[in-house]
Design a protein around this motif. Structure first.
Motif, PDB file in Angstrom:
ATOM      1  N   GLY A   1       0.446   5.538   0.502  1.00  0.00           N
ATOM      2  CA  GLY A   1      -0.459   6.634   0.848  1.00  0.00           C
ATOM      3  C   GLY A   1       0.323   7.848   1.301  1.00  0.00           C
ATOM      4  O   GLY A   1       1.501   8.001   0.986  1.00  0.00           O
ATOM      5  N   GLY A   2      -0.330   8.704   2.054  1.00  0.00           N
ATOM      6  CA  GLY A   2       0.308   9.925   2.507  1.00  0.00           C
ATOM      7  C   GLY A   2       0.423  10.950   1.397  1.00  0.00           C
ATOM      8  O   GLY A   2      -0.382  10.975   0.460  1.00  0.00           O
TER       9      GLY A   2
ATOM     10  N   TRP B   1       0.858  -1.199   0.000  1.00  0.00           N
ATOM     11  CA  TRP B   1       0.000   0.000   0.000  1.00  0.00           C
ATOM     12  C   TRP B   1       0.882   1.232   0.000  1.00  0.00           C
ATOM     13  O   TRP B   1       1.948   1.243   0.636  1.00  0.00           O
ATOM     14  CB  TRP B   1      -0.883  -0.005   1.242  1.00  0.00           C
ATOM     15  CG  TRP B   1      -1.676   1.261   1.467  1.00  0.00           C
ATOM     16  CD1 TRP B   1      -2.889   1.587   0.933  1.00  0.00           C
ATOM     17  CD2 TRP B   1      -1.298   2.361   2.300  1.00  0.00           C
ATOM     18  NE1 TRP B   1      -3.291   2.835   1.382  1.00  0.00           N
ATOM     19  CE2 TRP B   1      -2.326   3.325   2.221  1.00  0.00           C
ATOM     20  CE3 TRP B   1      -0.186   2.631   3.110  1.00  0.00           C
ATOM     21  CZ2 TRP B   1      -2.284   4.527   2.921  1.00  0.00           C
ATOM     22  CZ3 TRP B   1      -0.132   3.827   3.796  1.00  0.00           C
ATOM     23  CH2 TRP B   1      -1.187   4.763   3.703  1.00  0.00           C
TER      24      TRP B   1
ATOM     25  N   ASP C   1      -2.301   7.164   7.354  1.00  0.00           N
ATOM     26  CA  ASP C   1      -2.448   7.928   6.109  1.00  0.00           C
ATOM     27  C   ASP C   1      -2.681   9.416   6.381  1.00  0.00           C
ATOM     28  O   ASP C   1      -2.009  10.280   5.797  1.00  0.00           O
ATOM     29  CB  ASP C   1      -3.584   7.338   5.287  1.00  0.00           C
ATOM     30  CG  ASP C   1      -3.727   7.987   3.921  1.00  0.00           C
ATOM     31  OD1 ASP C   1      -2.687   8.281   3.292  1.00  0.00           O
ATOM     32  OD2 ASP C   1      -4.865   8.218   3.470  1.00  0.00           O
TER      33      ASP C   1
ATOM     34  N   MET D   1      -1.933   1.944   6.821  1.00  0.00           N
ATOM     35  CA  MET D   1      -3.114   2.689   6.407  1.00  0.00           C
ATOM     36  C   MET D   1      -3.645   3.567   7.543  1.00  0.00           C
ATOM     37  O   MET D   1      -4.226   4.620   7.298  1.00  0.00           O
ATOM     38  CB  MET D   1      -4.210   1.732   5.930  1.00  0.00           C
ATOM     39  CG  MET D   1      -3.847   0.932   4.694  1.00  0.00           C
ATOM     40  SD  MET D   1      -5.184  -0.224   4.253  1.00  0.00           S
ATOM     41  CE  MET D   1      -4.409  -1.156   2.930  1.00  0.00           C
TER      42      MET D   1
ATOM     43  N   ARG E   1      -0.092  12.589   5.520  1.00  0.00           N
ATOM     44  CA  ARG E   1      -0.421  13.765   4.704  1.00  0.00           C
ATOM     45  C   ARG E   1      -0.120  15.050   5.484  1.00  0.00           C
ATOM     46  O   ARG E   1       0.415  16.013   4.933  1.00  0.00           O
ATOM     47  CB  ARG E   1      -1.884  13.712   4.286  1.00  0.00           C
ATOM     48  CG  ARG E   1      -2.201  12.580   3.315  1.00  0.00           C
ATOM     49  CD  ARG E   1      -3.675  12.529   2.932  1.00  0.00           C
ATOM     50  NE  ARG E   1      -3.962  11.343   2.147  1.00  0.00           N
ATOM     51  CZ  ARG E   1      -3.776  11.249   0.829  1.00  0.00           C
ATOM     52  NH1 ARG E   1      -3.317  12.301   0.161  1.00  0.00           N
ATOM     53  NH2 ARG E   1      -4.057  10.130   0.187  1.00  0.00           N
TER      54      ARG E   1
END
Length: 270
Positions: free
Chosen positions: A16-17, A14, A41, A38, A45
């Protein structure tokens, strides 16, 4: 997402961010998968970092394999290159700590910082991994049967899983929808080989040690965690700071403190 290892194996993970931020690669615990990343996440960000987690062989859709600390580290470095990053930080959670140290040691020219959360110390067993897998199999399979990861009822599976966790950790996991909790449990336990390989590898000395790590290291433990403690091995890093979080359990040491952990690792990476 899925990638291919150098030998063609599937690597399931995975990303993300912040897609434009520096990369932090998470080495998950046991039994666990990409799902633990997850939960970070939103924090990633906010911290302006890109977050990656690749499930080790035998977890999720990652091809089962006779993995080692070294092979997992090299698999991760290959995925990082495919994502277009030359340099990256590594963050090892629990059993993932040994793999994170191996990555920092083997790819010292690329790894900018090392974070360890609730890290398990190196083991002392000398038997081959395959012997230890056979030793642990019966007890693990009996426990797995109680979890019943093949149950299609998301709510029932999630409830059984939460009941097995310390209350503080269960409260954090329960913030996620039952379907997400159930999906993470299925990925972690569908193939017994993932857990058994991890457990056997964890029981043995690490392939690489703190003495081989050149980048700065930061270590976090939870005061109430009965599975990890600030043992002497963390003092062997050349540049290390250790934080013990008061009244904090195993999983909460990471999941309840994502912003601080990611911000610290980001700042260490420059």
């Amino acid at each position: 997402m899925r990638w291919r290892a150098a030998d063609g194996r599937v690597l399931h993970g995975w990303v993300g961010g912040d897609p434009d931020g520096p990369l932090v690669a998470v080495l998950h615990g046991c039994p666990d998968t990409r799902h633990v990343a997850m939960t970070g996440d939103v924090a990633a960000r906010g911290a302006g970092v890109r977050l990656l987690c690749v499930s080790r062989p035998g977890y999720g859709a990652s091809t089962a394999y006779a993995s080692t600390h070294a092979s997992v580290a090299d698999d991760l470095a290959g995925v990082v290159s495919e994502l277009g990053h030359e340099r990256f930080a590594v963050l090892g959670m629990s059993v993932g700590g040994g793999y994170a140290v191996a990555c920092a040691a083997r790819h010292a020219d690329r790894v900018t910082a090392l974070g360890l959360v609730s890290a398990q110390p190196p083991g002392v067993r000398e038997e081959p991994v395959e012997v230890l897998v056979d030793e642990y199999a019966a007890e693990f399979l009996a426990w797995r049967a109680q979890v019943a990861p093949d149950d299609p009822d998301d709510a029932a599976l999630a409830a059984r899983w939460l009941a097995m966790l310390p209350p503080a950790d269960a409260a954090l996991v329960a913030l996620r929808p039952p379907a997400e909790v159930a999906a993470s449990v299925r990925e972690a336990l569908a193939d017994p080989s993932g857990y058994l390989r991890d457990a056997a590898t964890m029981s043995r000395p690490w392939t690489h040690g703190p003495d081989e790590v050149r980048c700065p290291a930061r270590v976090w433990f939870g005061e109430l965690d009965d599975r990890a403690e600030a043992t002497d091995f963390v003092r062997r890093f050349a540049d290390v700071e250790v934080t013990v979080r008061p009244a904090t359990t195993h999983l909460a040491t990471l999941v309840a403190h994502w912003p601080d952990v990611l911000g610290t690792v980001r700042d260490l990476s420059g």
